[in-house]
Scaffold this active site. Structure first.
Site, short mmCIF file in Angstrom:
data_model
loop_
_atom_site.label_atom_id
_atom_site.label_comp_id
_atom_site.label_asym_id
_atom_site.label_seq_id
_atom_site.Cartn_x
_atom_site.Cartn_y
_atom_site.Cartn_z
N SER A 196 -4.67 6.64 1.29
CA SER A 196 -5.65 5.85 2.04
C SER A 196 -4.91 4.83 2.88
O SER A 196 -3.77 4.47 2.58
CB SER A 196 -6.59 5.14 1.07
N LYS A 229 -3.70 3.40 -4.60
CA LYS A 229 -3.32 4.08 -3.37
C LYS A 229 -1.94 3.65 -2.89
O LYS A 229 -1.22 4.44 -2.27
CB LYS A 229 -4.38 3.86 -2.28
N TYR A 246 -8.41 0.04 -6.60
CA TYR A 246 -8.31 1.17 -5.69
C TYR A 246 -7.08 1.05 -4.80
O TYR A 246 -6.29 2.00 -4.69
CB TYR A 246 -9.58 1.26 -4.84
#
Length: 300
Positions: A172, A189, A185
């Protein structure tokens, strides 16, 4: 003297690399064929994983589709078969190492050696850190990065033996540039981007240049993964366009795939701008999405 010669040779390589990159801007890169390749895609039951499966199916790859959702994975497989591809489905919880290894053994025994591995499965908890449950944090890392290790360990030996294959990491833009209320998150990533870079370098050190690697780093995609994302200037990406960009990057053996490409500019600014200027730029971009904020008292 040897050090001086090595330094001069390094300068030659640097200059040559810049010239080569400039030339490639005007000469189309030859795309490889993936027809007949055994392609395993995790998280293929919906969203980007499903649409990426379609792109491989159009190119007559042999698809091995993993997802925890039986209904979703069967829908993806049926659509791939209508496109003329062979598709196999496996119900796999990518947060469970034993399930991954067990399914991998079945794939190798019943279908063959995976030649393209797409680590796409992912989860997210949009909340401030104190509102994020421990089990959500743990699952985020299990699916978003630990699963990459287990799948790669399962299928890499056959690639190394043949010195051929391709490992794709779906990360991401949040693996390079952080936003608040996605601490777990973004952390996972960042780890995924590090996994891609480290694996790439390790394969080179082992002399296995026939094994290619790619890492996808998009901004917000319109999949419902994160609720109501919005920014002042960066567009919300449609998943079919991201899937097409990903497959194009894979076919060209592109190492890092940013969507949209100008995300790379943000990385440059991150390195050169003072802290105050970076904070001002973040406010200017005004990145927002629905998040649980139990301690901040407001939604972002």
């Amino acid at each position: 003297m040897n050090a001086l010669l090595e330094f001069l040779w390094l300068l030659v390589i640097v200059i040559y690399s810049y010239v080569e990159s400039l030339v490639k801007l005007f000469i189309p890169v030859k795309r490889k064929s993936v027809s007949g390749e055994i392609v395993l895609i995790t998280g293929a039951g919906h969203g980007l994983g499903r649409l990426t499966s379609y792109e491989f199916a159009k190119r007559q790859s042999k698809l091995v589709l993993w997802d925890i959702n039986k209904h979703g994975i069967e829908e993806t497989a049926e659509a791939c078969r209508k496109l003329g591809a062979t598709a196999y489905t496996f119900i796999v919880d990518c947060s469970n190492k034993e399930e991954i290894y067990s399914a991998a053994e079945k794939v190798k025994r019943d279908i063959g050696d995976v030649s393209i591995l797409v680590n796409n499965a992912g989860v997210v908890a949009a909340a401030d850190l104190l509102s994020t449950q421990d089990k959500q944090i743990q699952k985020t890392f299990e699916v978003n990065i630990l699963a990459h290790h287990w799948t790669t360990k399962a299928f890499l030996p056959a690639m190394i033996k043949k010195d051929s294959g391709h490992i794709v990491t779906v990360a991401s833009a949040g693996g390079h540039i952080v936003v608040p209320f996605l601490v777990s998150y973004c952390s996972s990533k960042f780890a995924a981007v590090g996994f891609h870079k480290s694996l790439t370098q390790e394969l080179s050190a082992l002399g296995k240049d026939g094994i290619k690697t790619s890492c996808l780093c998009p901004v917000f995609i319109n999949t419902g993964f994160i609720k109501h994302p919005r920014t002042r200037f960066v567009p919300l990406l449609e998943p079919d366009k991201v899937a097409k960009t990903l497959i194009d990057g894979i076919l060209c053996n592109q190492k890092m795939i940013f969507v949209p490409p100008f995300v790379k500019c943000s990385l440059f600014f991150e390195r050169i701008l003072p802290e105050r200027a970076l904070r001002a730029m973040e406010k200017f971009l005004n990145v927002q999405f629905d998040a649980v904020v139990g301690y901040g008292g407001k939604e972002n």
